[in-house]
Scaffold this motif. Sequence first.
Motif, PDB file in Angstrom:
ATOM      1  N   MET A 284       0.649  -1.192  -0.199  1.00  0.00           N
ATOM      2  CA  MET A 284       0.050   0.086   0.100  1.00  0.00           C
ATOM      3  C   MET A 284       0.745   1.440   0.054  1.00  0.00           C
ATOM      4  N   ARG A 285       1.887   1.257   0.597  1.00  0.00           N
ATOM      5  CA  ARG A 285       2.914   2.470   0.587  1.00  0.00           C
ATOM      6  C   ARG A 285       3.239   2.749  -0.929  1.00  0.00           C
ATOM      7  N   ASP A 286       3.480   1.680  -1.633  1.00  0.00           N
ATOM      8  CA  ASP A 286       3.844   2.320  -3.200  1.00  0.00           C
ATOM      9  C   ASP A 286       2.626   2.337  -3.689  1.00  0.00           C
ATOM     10  N   ILE A 287       1.548   2.062  -3.630  1.00  0.00           N
ATOM     11  CA  ILE A 287       0.380   2.421  -4.297  1.00  0.00           C
ATOM     12  C   ILE A 287      -0.059   3.885  -3.845  1.00  0.00           C
ATOM     13  N   ARG A 288       0.123   4.319  -2.621  1.00  0.00           N
ATOM     14  CA  ARG A 288      -0.080   5.469  -2.154  1.00  0.00           C
ATOM     15  C   ARG A 288       0.779   6.468  -2.895  1.00  0.00           C
ATOM     16  N   LYS A 289       2.265   6.209  -3.353  1.00  0.00           N
ATOM     17  CA  LYS A 289       3.080   7.223  -4.083  1.00  0.00           C
ATOM     18  C   LYS A 289       2.332   7.126  -5.554  1.00  0.00           C
ATOM     19  N   ALA A 290       1.859   5.866  -6.005  1.00  0.00           N
ATOM     20  CA  ALA A 290       1.418   6.022  -7.316  1.00  0.00           C
ATOM     21  C   ALA A 290       0.061   7.060  -7.263  1.00  0.00           C
ATOM     22  N   VAL A 291      -0.565   7.083  -6.169  1.00  0.00           N
ATOM     23  CA  VAL A 291      -2.025   7.952  -5.997  1.00  0.00           C
ATOM     24  C   VAL A 291      -1.458   9.269  -6.183  1.00  0.00           C
ATOM     25  N   ARG A 292      -0.404   9.785  -5.501  1.00  0.00           N
ATOM     26  CA  ARG A 292       0.014  11.014  -5.334  1.00  0.00           C
ATOM     27  C   ARG A 292       0.527  11.417  -6.670  1.00  0.00           C
ATOM     28  N   ALA A 293       1.050  10.543  -7.490  1.00  0.00           N
ATOM     29  CA  ALA A 293       1.499  10.961  -8.970  1.00  0.00           C
ATOM     30  C   ALA A 293       0.366  10.762  -9.936  1.00  0.00           C
ATOM     31  N   SER A 294      -1.113  10.659  -9.399  1.00  0.00           N
ATOM     32  CA  SER A 294      -2.205  10.848 -10.381  1.00  0.00           C
ATOM     33  C   SER A 294      -2.436   9.620 -11.309  1.00  0.00           C
TER      34      SER A 294
END
Length: 399
Positions: A284-294
Amino acid sequence: MNILVINAGSSSLKYQLFRMPDEKPVCTGLVERIGQADAFIRHKQWEGDAEKVTERTGGLPDHYASLHEVLAILATPGTGVISSPDDIAVVGHRVVHGGEQFADPTIITPAVKETIRTLFSLAPLHNPANYTCIEVAEKTFPHARQVAVFDTAFHQTMPPQAYRYALPESYYREKRIRVYGFHGTSHKYVTQKAMVWLQKPDAKLISIHLGNGCSMAAVDSGRSIDTSMGFGPLAGLIMGTRSGDIDPSVVFHLMESEGKTEAEISALLNKQSGLLGLTGTNDMRDIRKAVRASDAQATLACDLYAYRVRKYIGAYTAVLNGLDAIIFTAGVGENDVDIRESICQDLDYLGIRLDLEKNRTATPGLRAIQSADSRVAILVVPTNEELEIAQQCYRLPGT
């Protein structure tokens, strides 16, 4: 009494060493991303008030190699916390699936191990890892008592209307096909903490365990009355690599249209789906980074994840006929402020209102993050499955 607790997850391994009855661990450790190139161990121990941290990375292809590395750290001359394997009196093992055979902590015998083996197919990501750790511990600590604490045990209080499936009676009577539920050690620990905090032993609680594996439990007065996982740990919420709830017709369709085998479908639903299937990563930490990158796919995955949890909150509030608190716990539940916010939105009708500032203010231990006008408490309760296991081992006659 020195009790070493081993908690093996599908891609992780946690451990703690306790000198019971002292509840403060002598050392703790975490192995993450087992089987990946960036696997690592983080070991912490205390000398007085000073904390010493040891970290090692790479070279951990499986649970067997990971546990061997952990045991080497524990016994390192000069810096280790034990002088010899004989210093350990009990090794407590978290075992995910105990079927109907095990409702209490159990001293491990060859017969118990064989039963754990027969349940591999019901928990394919966990029981094999649990079994491996038992075998390694038996060889490493030959004089220690080995004890299994089963995730399914806490849910043995569910009523028949919660644990039975609408299948012909013979499938339950002869094959014991029913809902078993999992993460019971965690759900038990955090709900007990919540009842103490609320000063309400008859509290109606929804426990939300969000890690690589995810599950929820409806708990009334300390007793589990329903839970989201079922016969195996595949059902319910969207997880790191598991699909969660899915129409069985999808399985039939894949068998007929693509010729997929039983093994291929098992691998698909248990190891290739969930967050991994939606985004390419189960962290989920990697997914959160991807969310912040739209990243649109990562955003969709988080929306699906939170939506599924909200559905279960509504269902379990109905089952409990009321609600005193919801509890967030485990790696994602305790640390991901955005997931908690997404889950708690649009639950005003149930009296669940989140305080956004409290949600984003991390403090140690149990904390309440609901707004002043919320009718339901929203609690973040750090789970401690290892301490719960150690306490159960310590209380077990014969240890």
